[in-house]
Every structure is written in structure tokens, then in C-alpha cells.
Motif scaffolding. Structure first.
Motif, PDB file in Angstrom:
ATOM      1  N   LEU A   1       0.832  -1.206   0.000  1.00 36.50           N
ATOM      2  CA  LEU A   1       0.000   0.000   0.000  1.00 36.50           C
ATOM      3  C   LEU A   1       0.868   1.258   0.000  1.00 36.50           C
ATOM      4  CD1 LEU A   1      -2.881   1.221   0.269  1.00 36.50           C
ATOM      5  CD2 LEU A   1      -2.587   1.077   2.746  1.00 36.50           C
ATOM      6  N   LEU A   2       1.936   1.244   0.785  1.00 40.64           N
ATOM      7  CA  LEU A   2       2.818   2.405   0.848  1.00 40.64           C
ATOM      8  C   LEU A   2       3.601   2.585  -0.451  1.00 40.64           C
ATOM      9  CD1 LEU A   2       4.143   2.132   4.505  1.00 40.64           C
ATOM     10  CD2 LEU A   2       2.496   3.771   3.614  1.00 40.64           C
ATOM     11  N   PHE A   3       3.995   1.480  -1.082  1.00 41.93           N
ATOM     12  CA  PHE A   3       4.634   1.597  -2.391  1.00 41.93           C
ATOM     13  C   PHE A   3       3.674   2.251  -3.389  1.00 41.93           C
ATOM     14  CE2 PHE A   3       7.707  -1.964  -1.309  1.00 41.93           C
ATOM     15  CZ  PHE A   3       8.845  -1.187  -1.458  1.00 41.93           C
ATOM     16  N   GLY A   4       2.410   1.806  -3.355  1.00 45.37           N
ATOM     17  CA  GLY A   4       1.415   2.415  -4.227  1.00 45.37           C
ATOM     18  C   GLY A   4       1.212   3.883  -3.912  1.00 45.37           C
ATOM     19  N   ASN A   5       1.232   4.200  -2.632  1.00 52.33           N
ATOM     20  CA  ASN A   5       1.054   5.585  -2.204  1.00 52.33           C
ATOM     21  C   ASN A   5       2.200   6.454  -2.717  1.00 52.33           C
ATOM     22  OD1 ASN A   5       0.018   7.776  -0.733  1.00 52.33           O
ATOM     23  ND2 ASN A   5      -0.537   6.450   0.979  1.00 52.33           N
TER      24      ASN A   5
END
Length: 333
Positions: free
Chosen positions: A124-128
Motif C-alpha cells: 500500500l505504501l509503495f502504491g502511495n
């Protein structure tokens, strides 16, 4: 609102320090906004490592690189937040792979929640991070994607033995160049790009960042051996417990002195649940000439990073970058 992270450099020019601290506060505000989520559990898990603090070396570098040019605008702040989100995401995955219980002195996400949650929050943080970079243009997206590929490639190679036809030290430095250096290089590149620097300055600062990342990791490797509990905040011997051959160990193996037989036996043993063995190995390593050789090597990488700054006009920001390179190794050498 003040940042929980202040300029981590001694003797900064007051105006440079003020600009850096202001930029860090803005980055921190954006980071908190970005890890927020409408689902309270996801918001809590996403903010878990952010709340634990950290050095924020990558945003610091982005902000200082921007000051070599025209300074930090909203694009620089966004880029600094994106590289830190990418770093945080990698830590969630690292802790799962390492089966870590602690991160930054607090329970790791995988220990607090579970492995699946930690992996998914990292994703999720990579996507963010990618979402933030998407607003910075196609070139930034391409740089981010290639950085991510290098991070993953470095991590994969780090988990595999050195091929028999390659020098173990060179292989290890290559792993660090991708695993740690790539993202720190991108932090500098983004700062210089969006700070309005010319192409030559961008390239110099990118290479500076990559070398800085290698030096930073090598210093951490030294601290893992040479630190004392309660002094550095680190638990010594973590790499030994995990069977990771860092630079000092590789140099011990290369020297292969007859008097190193006991140390080599310990390094070849499973120390994951052998605290007495870890303590003995640490004692032998600390007294071994390989430690000083590793310190000299680490100082040399930091010096090479500083040399990248030589062609740049002198300024408070360039001086701060020079100090940053020295500070990342001074803690260990």
C-alpha cells in the motif's frame, strides 16, 4: 507545526538549517496525510513505522539537493515524501523477510500485526509513493519505477550467495549500490531536478547520493559489530544471528589467517539462537584487523561521495552535503 525530525547535521549555516527544518516539517505533514486512511486499522498499520520516527536521511538529502538549486517548492516536498514512503514500504517487507521483532526501538509491524498485514501495508505504501510521484510527471514516474526495480534486484541478490566466479566484496558492494544506494541516489536526483539544477549538477548529486547510500549501509554494518547495548540504540550481532556476511566478515574470510580458525568456525555456525556464540564472535571481530580495514574502506566511499561535490560552486548547501557524507560514517568509524 514543527517537525519531529530536526536537521541532523552539526554546524549548519543558520539559514540552511532553518530552510531544512521547515522543509522537513512540510514533508512530515504530507507523510502523515498520506498514511491516513478511512479504515482506522489500515491507518494505524500504515502509520506504525512512521510514528516510530527515524533519521529521515532521504528527505534531508532531497531538501539539501534542492538548495543547491533554487530551493524547495511543493514538487520538492512531494518528491521528498515519496522517497520516504518508498523507504518505509521497504522496511515493512524487510522485517517480514528478516523475521524482525523490533524496528526503530518499537515492535515491528509483522510482530504487532502479522506477516500478511505487514506485506500488504508495504504494498500500500509503495502504491502511495507512486501516486505522489505520478503528479510530478512522466520522467519522475520512470525514475521511481527504475529505482523500485533496483531495490528489488538488490534485495534478491542479497538473499543469494555470491556466485563462485565473482569477488565477494565486489558483489556485496554491488548489492548495497542497488539495495540502499539506489533510493538515496533518487532522493538526491529528485531534489536537484525539482530544485532547478542543470543536468550536470543533477548527475553529480545522483552519484553522490548513491555513494552516500553505500557508505551509510557500511557504517550500519560496522555498528552492528562494534556498538554496545544501551549506547547506540542498536542490538549488536543482528547480522551474525541472521547469517549475513557484511564487509568485516567478508574481509575476515578473505584474510583466512591461521589464528582465525575459531572465528571462522563461529561465522560458519548457526548463531540464530546461540547468544554465547554471538558474544564470542563479536569479541573476536572487534579485535580483528578486518574491522579497521572496513573502517578505512567506508571512509573511502564517503570521501568519493564528497569528491562528487568538488565541481559544484561552493555554497552553504554544498557544504551541508559534504558534512552529511562525513556524519553518516562518523557514527561508526
Amino acid at each position: 507545526m514543527s517537525s519531529p525530525v530536526t536537521a541532523p547535521l552539526p554546524g549548519l549555516d543558520p539559514s540552511t538549517a532553518a530552510a531544512l527544518n521547515d522543509g522537513l516539517a512540510r514533508v512530515e505533514e504530507l507523510l502523515r496525510a498520506r498514511v491516513s486512511h478511512e479504515d482506522p486499522f489500515i491507518a494505524e498499520a500504515s502509520g506504525h513505522l512512521l510514528a516510530a520516527g527515524g533519521k529521515r536521511v532521504r528527505p534531508v538529502l532531497t531538501l539539501l539537493a534542492a538548495q543547491v538549486g533554487e530551493g524547495a517548492d511543493e514538487r520538492v516536498i512531494a518528491a521528498a515524501a515519496a522517497v520516504e514512503l518508498t523507504h518505509l514500504a521497504s522496511l515493512y517487507h524487510d522485517d517480514v523477510m528478516d523475521e524482525a521483532d523490533l524496528r526503530r526501538g518499537a515492535p515491528s509491524a509483522n510482530a504487532t500485526y502479522d506477516n500478511s498485514t505487514a506485506i500488504l501495508v508495504g504494498d500500500l505504501l509503495f502504491g502511495n509513493a507512486s501516486d505522489v510521484v505520478a503528479d510530478l510527471g512522466a520522467e519522475a514516474v520512470r525514475i521511481q519505477a527504475r529505482t523500485f526495480m533496483r531495490l528489488c534486484g538488490g534485495q534478491i541478490r542479497d538473499d543469494r550467495p555470491c556466485p563462485p566466479d565473482q569477488d565477494p566484496v565486489e558483489y556485496y558492494i554491488g548489492v548495497l549500490r542497488d539495495k540502499t544506494g539506489a533510493l538515496i541516489a533518487t532522493a538526491a536526483r529528485f531534489g536537484a531536478m525539482f530544485g532547478g539544477c542543470d543536468d550536470r549538477t543533477v548527475a553529480l548529486l545522483e552519484e553522490y547520493g548513491e555513494l552516500l547510500g553505500i557508505a551509510f549501509q557500511l557504517a550500519d554494518d560496522l555498528l552492528d559489530i562494534d556498538s554496545r547495548p544501551g549506547v547506540s540504540g542498536k542490538t549488536p550481532g543482528t547480522d551474525l544471528r541472521e547469517g549475513v556476511d557484511t564487509l568485516p566478515v567478508l574481509l575476515v574470510r578473505r584474510s583466512a589467517r591461521p589464528e582465525d580458525a575459531r572465528l571462522l568456525n563461529l561465522l560458519d555456525a548457526d548463531l540464530s539462537n546461540d547468544e554465547q556464540g554471538v558474544a564470542e564472535a563479536l569479541e573476536l571481530l572487534r579485535a580483528h584487523p578486518a574491522m579497521e580495514e572496513a573502517r578505512v574502506y567506508t571512509r573511502g566511499i564517503a570521501a568519493r561521495a564528497q569528491e562528487q561535490l568538488t565541481p559544484l560552486p561552493e555554497s552553504a548547501a554544498v557544504d551541508a552535503l559534504r558534512t552529511l557524507a562525513a556524519s553518516v560514517v562518523d557514527r561508526a568509524v
